[in-house]
Design an enzyme around this catalytic site. Structure first.
Site, mmCIF file in Angstrom:
data_model
loop_
_atom_site.group_PDB
_atom_site.id
_atom_site.type_symbol
_atom_site.label_atom_id
_atom_site.label_comp_id
_atom_site.label_asym_id
_atom_site.label_seq_id
_atom_site.Cartn_x
_atom_site.Cartn_y
_atom_site.Cartn_z
ATOM 1 N N LEU A 9 0.844 -1.201 0.000
ATOM 2 C CA LEU A 9 0.000 0.000 0.000
ATOM 3 C C LEU A 9 0.877 1.248 0.000
ATOM 4 C CD1 LEU A 9 -2.687 -1.071 2.620
ATOM 5 C CD2 LEU A 9 -2.629 -1.459 0.149
ATOM 6 N N ARG A 16 0.429 13.994 7.296
ATOM 7 C CA ARG A 16 1.065 14.326 8.574
ATOM 8 C C ARG A 16 2.577 14.533 8.460
ATOM 9 N NH1 ARG A 16 -1.908 9.292 11.421
ATOM 10 N NH2 ARG A 16 -2.002 8.671 9.236
ATOM 11 N N GLY A 78 -9.238 4.835 1.459
ATOM 12 C CA GLY A 78 -8.954 3.937 2.580
ATOM 13 C C GLY A 78 -8.176 2.707 2.144
ATOM 14 N N ASN A 170 -2.593 -3.424 15.571
ATOM 15 C CA ASN A 170 -2.495 -3.932 14.199
ATOM 16 C C ASN A 170 -1.272 -3.298 13.548
ATOM 17 O OD1 ASN A 170 -2.862 -4.592 11.503
ATOM 18 N ND2 ASN A 170 -4.474 -3.076 11.182
ATOM 19 N N ARG A 333 35.784 12.328 -6.943
ATOM 20 C CA ARG A 333 34.501 12.498 -7.652
ATOM 21 C C ARG A 333 34.251 11.319 -8.591
ATOM 22 N NH1 ARG A 333 35.021 18.198 -10.064
ATOM 23 N NH2 ARG A 333 33.081 17.524 -11.056
HETATM 24 C C1 UD1 Z 1 -3.207 1.667 9.347
HETATM 25 C C2 UD1 Z 1 -4.274 0.699 9.867
HETATM 26 C C3 UD1 Z 1 -4.109 0.543 11.373
HETATM 27 C C4 UD1 Z 1 -2.712 0.082 11.700
HETATM 28 C C5 UD1 Z 1 -1.656 0.994 11.055
HETATM 29 C C6 UD1 Z 1 -0.280 0.368 11.179
HETATM 30 C C7 UD1 Z 1 -6.226 0.993 8.441
HETATM 31 C C8 UD1 Z 1 -7.568 1.591 8.315
HETATM 32 N N1 UD1 Z 1 -5.564 1.225 9.568
HETATM 33 O O1 UD1 Z 1 -3.477 2.930 9.932
HETATM 34 O O2 UD1 Z 1 -5.052 -0.389 11.884
HETATM 35 O O3 UD1 Z 1 -2.530 0.040 13.105
HETATM 36 O O4 UD1 Z 1 -1.912 1.172 9.652
HETATM 37 O O5 UD1 Z 1 0.738 1.220 10.735
HETATM 38 O O6 UD1 Z 1 -5.788 0.306 7.549
HETATM 39 N N2 UD1 Z 1 -2.925 3.936 1.784
HETATM 40 C C9 UD1 Z 1 -3.301 3.821 0.461
HETATM 41 N N3 UD1 Z 1 -4.529 4.240 0.070
HETATM 42 C C10 UD1 Z 1 -5.441 4.744 0.952
HETATM 43 C C11 UD1 Z 1 -5.057 4.859 2.301
HETATM 44 C C12 UD1 Z 1 -3.805 4.436 2.695
HETATM 45 O O7 UD1 Z 1 -2.524 3.353 -0.370
HETATM 46 O O8 UD1 Z 1 -6.543 5.077 0.503
HETATM 47 C C13 UD1 Z 1 -1.581 3.475 2.187
HETATM 48 C C14 UD1 Z 1 -0.720 4.605 2.735
HETATM 49 O O9 UD1 Z 1 0.084 5.163 1.706
HETATM 50 C C15 UD1 Z 1 0.129 3.875 3.776
HETATM 51 C C16 UD1 Z 1 -0.726 2.689 4.194
HETATM 52 O O10 UD1 Z 1 -1.736 2.544 3.223
HETATM 53 O O11 UD1 Z 1 1.336 3.392 3.224
HETATM 54 C C17 UD1 Z 1 -1.363 2.880 5.565
HETATM 55 O O12 UD1 Z 1 -2.185 4.049 5.545
HETATM 56 P P1 UD1 Z 1 -2.217 5.075 6.740
HETATM 57 O O13 UD1 Z 1 -3.139 6.177 6.390
HETATM 58 O O14 UD1 Z 1 -0.844 5.430 7.155
HETATM 59 O O15 UD1 Z 1 -2.913 4.172 7.860
HETATM 60 P P2 UD1 Z 1 -2.815 4.335 9.423
HETATM 61 O O16 UD1 Z 1 -3.715 5.417 9.870
HETATM 62 O O17 UD1 Z 1 -1.414 4.401 9.858
HETATM 63 CA CA CA Z 2 0.525 4.524 8.787
#
Ligand code: UD1
Ligand code: CA
Length: 457
Positions: A9, A16, A78, A170, A333
């Site tokens: 992902l 942030r 999400g 998680n 270099r």
């Molecule tokens: C997520 C988990 C949480 C877990 C945590 C661990 C969910 C809803 N929550 O939260 O339970 O404890 O990771 O680190 O999954 N991303 C996408 N597309 C999206 C949203 C996110 O590709 O639409 C990717 C982001 O780039 C990232 C990853 O998914 O690499 C996680 O997303 P993030 O928003 O950081 O989730 P957390 O709030 O950290």
């Molecule tokens: Ca995260």
């Protein structure tokens, strides 16, 4: 063994982080977070890996290259929605799919391997990798039932006060039976505080369908650290540095001050090499045995032999042999090729130059676009004049040549084997082998002339 697939992902913006750079491309110990994750996942015999891209899609793609397939998530709705984008590539396939977040750079292949094993052992349709966090703030919490089995995962923002007291989190890494994953994803809703489709909801969905869902807890929370802001990024850097440095020390490398030594994840170092404080070894650098590097030295993408000393210097994209002595304060270099027993001393800059065995440029020189033979001595302050403002030209200095101090070698020019250039010469034409070349005005001494100068004394 079941066929393995992976989904990474990496589509989020990373609000942030407050950065122009997309979150998963922020480096940890010099390597982008998502590349750390992918490198670990690739060790796992994965048949196909799909990276979900969105923000910075092209940049993420060019970082990861062709080892991954890609699916575009145009709008970030999400983590469940993100995985759904891999549907065309993966759904309907028999096998097990590991999902890993691109922002957990410390995850190790061994841990994912253990997760796979647990998943197969428990014959689960989904297995979540969990960890015990001292401070679980921000993470999804693992809700277990009376018998200790996982019921569901609740996001921090959706959790009750009681649920927020749970320290088992998680980690964002999971194994799924691939077919069950894509079927369950269709039932995920966005009825939650953030209005997002949560991947962790798949756990509850499968559980309610009566499927086996399990959890595998790793002992090392640090490994599962999710980087959402720069504070966590610094923590990831600290932990990764400790891990890398410890591995080198266990392999027989001395780090005088490991907290102040910065070694990239892909650097290789031979036994009994000693690294002094403030040294950075980056990129694909390979260092042999019994070298002394630093203090205050930066080496990137170099290959270094054995028993070489490099102090207070910078070297990039070059090959450096054995028994070489560089610095203090030298700059090597790109595309330099420094053979064994060479000495490159104080305030010497080398660029795109070959230095043959046992040649020396000990003080205050610039040698660029040059082929220097073996046993050459380049006197203090001598330089190659390689640039006419438009083009670069080659200087050839053959074996055994002696260049007197403060000479200019105006390229293109060749100094023949064994020749001798007198100090202060500006050489514009080739010098034959064994010749002495003097190219400067002859000195004139005018006896007692000072008294005629009418200078007030
Ligand atoms: C997520 C988990 C949480 C877990 C945590 C661990 C969910 C809803 N929550 O939260 O339970 O404890 O990771 O680190 O999954 N991303 C996408 N597309 C999206 C949203 C996110 O590709 O639409 C990717 C982001 O780039 C990232 C990853 O998914 O690499 C996680 O997303 P993030 O928003 O950081 O989730 P957390 O709030 O950290
Ligand atoms: Ca995260």
């Amino acid at each position: 063994m079941l066929t393995r697939y992976a989904v990474i992902l990496a589509a989020g913006q990373g609000t942030r982080m407050k950065s122009k750079l997309y979150k998963v491309l922020h480096p940890v110990c010099g390597k982008p977070m998502v590349q750390h994750v992918v490198d670990q996942v690739l060790k796992l015999n994965i048949k196909e890996m799909v990276t979900i891209i969105g923000h910075g899609a092209e940049d993420v793609k060019s970082q990861l290259g062709e080892k991954s397939s890609y699916a575009l998530q145009a709008e970030q709705l999400g983590t469940a929605h993100a995985v759904m984008q891999a549907k065309e590539i993966l759904s309907g396939k028999e096998g097990v799919t590991v999902v890993v977040c691109g922002d957990t750079p410390l995850i190790r292949s061994e841990t994912i391997e253990a997760l796979f094993a647990h998943h197969e052992q428990t014959e689960a349709k989904a297995t979540v990798l969990t960890a015990w966090a001292n401070d679980p703030t921000g993470y999804g919490r693992i809700i277990r039932n009376g018998e200790g089995f996982v019921e569901k995962i609740v996001e921090h923002k959706d959790a009750s006060l009681e649920e927020r007291n749970i320290h088992e989190i998680n980690t964002g890494t999971y194994c799924f039976d691939n077919k069950h994953l894509f079927e369950a994803l269709q039932n995920v809703s966005n009825d939650n505080v953030q209005g997002e489709y949560y991947l962790p909801d798949v756990i509850e969905i499968l559980k309610k369908q009566g499927e086996t869902v399990s959890a595998y807890q790793t002992a090392d929370f640090g490994e599962t650290l999710g980087v959402n802001d720069r504070v966590a990024l610094a923590e990831a850097e600290r932990l990764m540095k400790l891990r890398i440095n410890e591995a080198h020390m266990r392999n027989g490398v001395t780090l005088i001050d490991p907290l102040n030594t910065y070694i990239g994840p892909d650097v290789i170092i031979g036994q009994d090499t000693v690294i002094y404080p403030g040294t950075i070894l980056a990129g694909k650098t390979v260092v042999g045995a019994e070298n002394k590097l630093g203090p205050g030295t930066e080496i990137k993408d170099c290959q270094i032999g054995d028993l070489t000393v490099i102090r207070q210097s910078v070297a990039h994209d070059s090959v450096i042999g054995s028994h070489v002595n560089i610095g203090p304060f030298a700059h090597i270099r790109p595309q330099s090729d420094i053979h064994d027993e060479v000495k490159i001393g104080n305030f010497v800059e080398i660029k795109k130059a070959v230095f043959g065995k046992a040649s020396k440029a000990s003080h205050l020189s610039y040698i660029g676009d040059a082929e220097v033979g073996s046993d050459v001595n380049i006197g203090c302050g001598s330089i190659t004049v390689n640039y006419d403002g438009k083009n670069k030209f080659l200087t050839k200095i053959e074996d055994g040549v002696f260049i007197g101090c403060n000479s200019n070698l105006v390229a293109p020019v060749t100094i023949g084997k064994g020749a001798y250039v007198a100090a202060g010469s500006t050489i514009t034409e080739d010098v034959p082998g064994e010749a002495l070349s003097i190219a400067r005005a002859r000195q004139v001494n005018k006896e007692n002339y000072v008294q005629n100068l009418n200078i007030k004394k």
